[in-house]
Design a protein around this motif. Structure first.
Motif, PDB file in Angstrom:
ATOM      1  N   GLY A 243      40.753  49.671  39.818  1.00 19.29           N
ATOM      2  CA  GLY A 243      41.200  48.815  40.907  1.00 19.29           C
ATOM      3  C   GLY A 243      40.955  49.396  42.285  1.00 19.29           C
ATOM      4  N   THR A 247      36.425  47.970  44.313  1.00 16.78           N
ATOM      5  CA  THR A 247      36.846  46.915  45.229  1.00 16.78           C
ATOM      6  C   THR A 247      36.604  47.325  46.680  1.00 16.78           C
ATOM      7  OG1 THR A 247      39.085  47.812  45.028  1.00 16.78           O
ATOM      8  CG2 THR A 247      38.542  45.892  43.683  1.00 16.78           C
ATOM      9  N   VAL A 290      36.997  40.358  43.885  1.00 12.95           N
ATOM     10  CA  VAL A 290      37.598  40.305  42.546  1.00 12.95           C
ATOM     11  C   VAL A 290      37.611  38.885  41.977  1.00 12.95           C
ATOM     12  CG1 VAL A 290      39.680  40.805  41.202  1.00 12.95           C
ATOM     13  CG2 VAL A 290      39.008  42.315  43.099  1.00 12.95           C
ATOM     14  N   CYS A 352      47.965  42.557  44.191  1.00 16.47           N
ATOM     15  CA  CYS A 352      47.450  43.920  44.066  1.00 16.47           C
ATOM     16  C   CYS A 352      48.437  44.972  44.558  1.00 16.47           C
ATOM     17  CB  CYS A 352      46.147  44.041  44.836  1.00 16.47           C
ATOM     18  SG  CYS A 352      45.458  45.709  44.833  1.00 16.47           S
TER      19      CYS A 352
END
Length: 405
Positions: A243, A247, A290, A352
């Motif tokens: 993650g 990104t 994403v 997130c």
């Protein structure tokens, strides 16, 4: 009353492949066509799955975890992880328990304490870039910054940065050109190396006694009345890796491409760095990396389409953030856009957990890059190469330093 459409309805069939390199440069046109013709479309790829493309529809999915489960967020179903990535592939009520443990690791205070180190790393990378007339921005900056920041956050050796980048690239991208079976094989092999590294870090810090060390905090973490298992700690760390690296890397690269192609916008930012906070939000909206998936847990009608229990649905945040029903002039970058209710970090209970860290990295990078390198351009003879996956990014980005178009 119109008849419900379903997976057999030809008018909502769309051969969409989130991993296809053929649409890496044109996927926003594809999303626009889908929003217009079939906002909830059915793709035959990977055993068949749905794709939602409207902002309100994707928001509905994100806000309804009882129907749209996060038990599997990948299409196809695995990127090599050994069990669910925690907490992103865990549903309520367990999800809230994990988030309560993890949220303090990314608190505003911890992020503020990390800011000087991030700025130091950023400027060290820029120092190296300035030694050259042309660099690959991916290798020189976009890949290095988030991996080094991740290692700094964890208190691990920054010298392992390249190793982490290799693992993250392999897990996200598989093996370019390979079939699904081979891609899963190489992803799994890389994931096993990641788990072995994390297990070694856990062993090293098992008795460190450092109350501020994130690894130690996770080792000592509790799920209600029991200790976390090593399996749980490993899968939390696995998510942090996936993650946190690709990104931010993708966001940095896409932003630099846009700013190189639109020098008037870059000069606006260079001339007024107070715009950086809203510029970060606008670039997050403009190029949202994403595209997660959800598993449908019960029969459900979504925007006039009948979904069945067991179906999987992709929810590309990039498409939602270009929806003209939500954003005026969605295909125009406005560094002062306000309000800007983008969902680049998701929404609902799975928003997130690392968004504070991502925003901090991007803010510092935007500031320092445009303070120290106000002019840069692409090389027409050596253009960027983008990739499409569930974390959209850029493979190579040749950049000429100190020149503008």
């Amino acid at each position: 009353m119109s008849e419900l459409k379903d997976a057999e309805s030809a008018e909502i069939s769309y051969d969409f492949d989130i991993h296809s390199p053929d649409i890496a440069d044109t996927v926003y046109d594809v999303y626009a066509e889908m929003r217009e013709k079939c906002p909830v479309a059915h793709s035959p790829r990977y055993g068949g799955h749905w794709v939602a493309t409207k902002y309100d529809t994707i928001h509905e999915v994100l806000r309804n975890p009882g129907v749209f489960s996060s038990e599997s967020v990948n299409v196809p179903g695995t990127i090599g992880q050994d069990g669910p990535m925690i907490p992103i592939e865990v549903d309520p009520p367990d999800h809230q328990i994990y988030r309560k443990l993890i949220n303090p690791l990314f608190s505003p205070k911890r992020m503020a304490d990390l800011e000087p180190r991030i700025r130091e790393i950023t400027n060290e990378l820029i120092d190296e870039m300035l030694k050259h007339e042309k660099v690959d921005f991916i290798d020189a900056f976009a890949r290095a910054l988030p991996s080094k920041v991740f290692l700094a956050l964890m208190g691990w050796d920054l010298g392992d940065s390249e190793k982490f980048n290799h693992w993250a690239d392999t897990i996200v991208l598989g093996e370019p050109g390979a079939d699904e079976e081979r891609a899963t094989e190489v992803r799994t092999a890389a994931a096993m190396e990641v788990y072995a590294y994390f297990a070694e870090m856990i062993d090293e810090r098992a008795d460190s006694g450092d109350a501020e060390d994130i690894t130690q905090i996770l080792i000592n973490g509790r799920f209600e009345d029991r200790e976390l298992t090593q399996f749980e700690v490993l899968n939390i760390l696995f998510l942090f890796l996936i993650g946190g690296l690709h990104t931010v890397q993708g966001q940095l690269a896409h932003t630099v491409i846009y700013m190189a192609e639109h020098p008037e916008v870059r000069k606006q930012l260079v001339g007024d760095l107070s715009l950086v906070p809203t510029a970060v939000e606008e670039m997050l909206r403009w190029e949202s990396a994403v595209c997660p998936a959800r598993v449908v847990k019960e029969d459900y009608v979504l925007d006039g389409v009948q979904l069945k229990a067991g179906d999987k649905i992709l929810i590309p945040f990039a498409s939602a953030n270009h929806d003209g029903d939500q954003f005026p002039d969605p295909d125009t970058v406005d560094l002062t856009r306000d309000p800007n209710p983008h969902i680049a970090f998701g929404a609902g209970n799975h928003r997130c957990v690392g968004s504070h860290l991502a925003r901090l990295e991007l803010r510092i990078a935007f500031e320092e890059l445009h303070r120290r390198i106000p002019d840069y351009r692409l090389d027409p003879a050596d253009p960027p190469v983008r990739h499409l996956s569930q974390v959209k990014g850029v493979l190579t980005l040749p950049l000429i330093i100190g020149e503008s178009v």
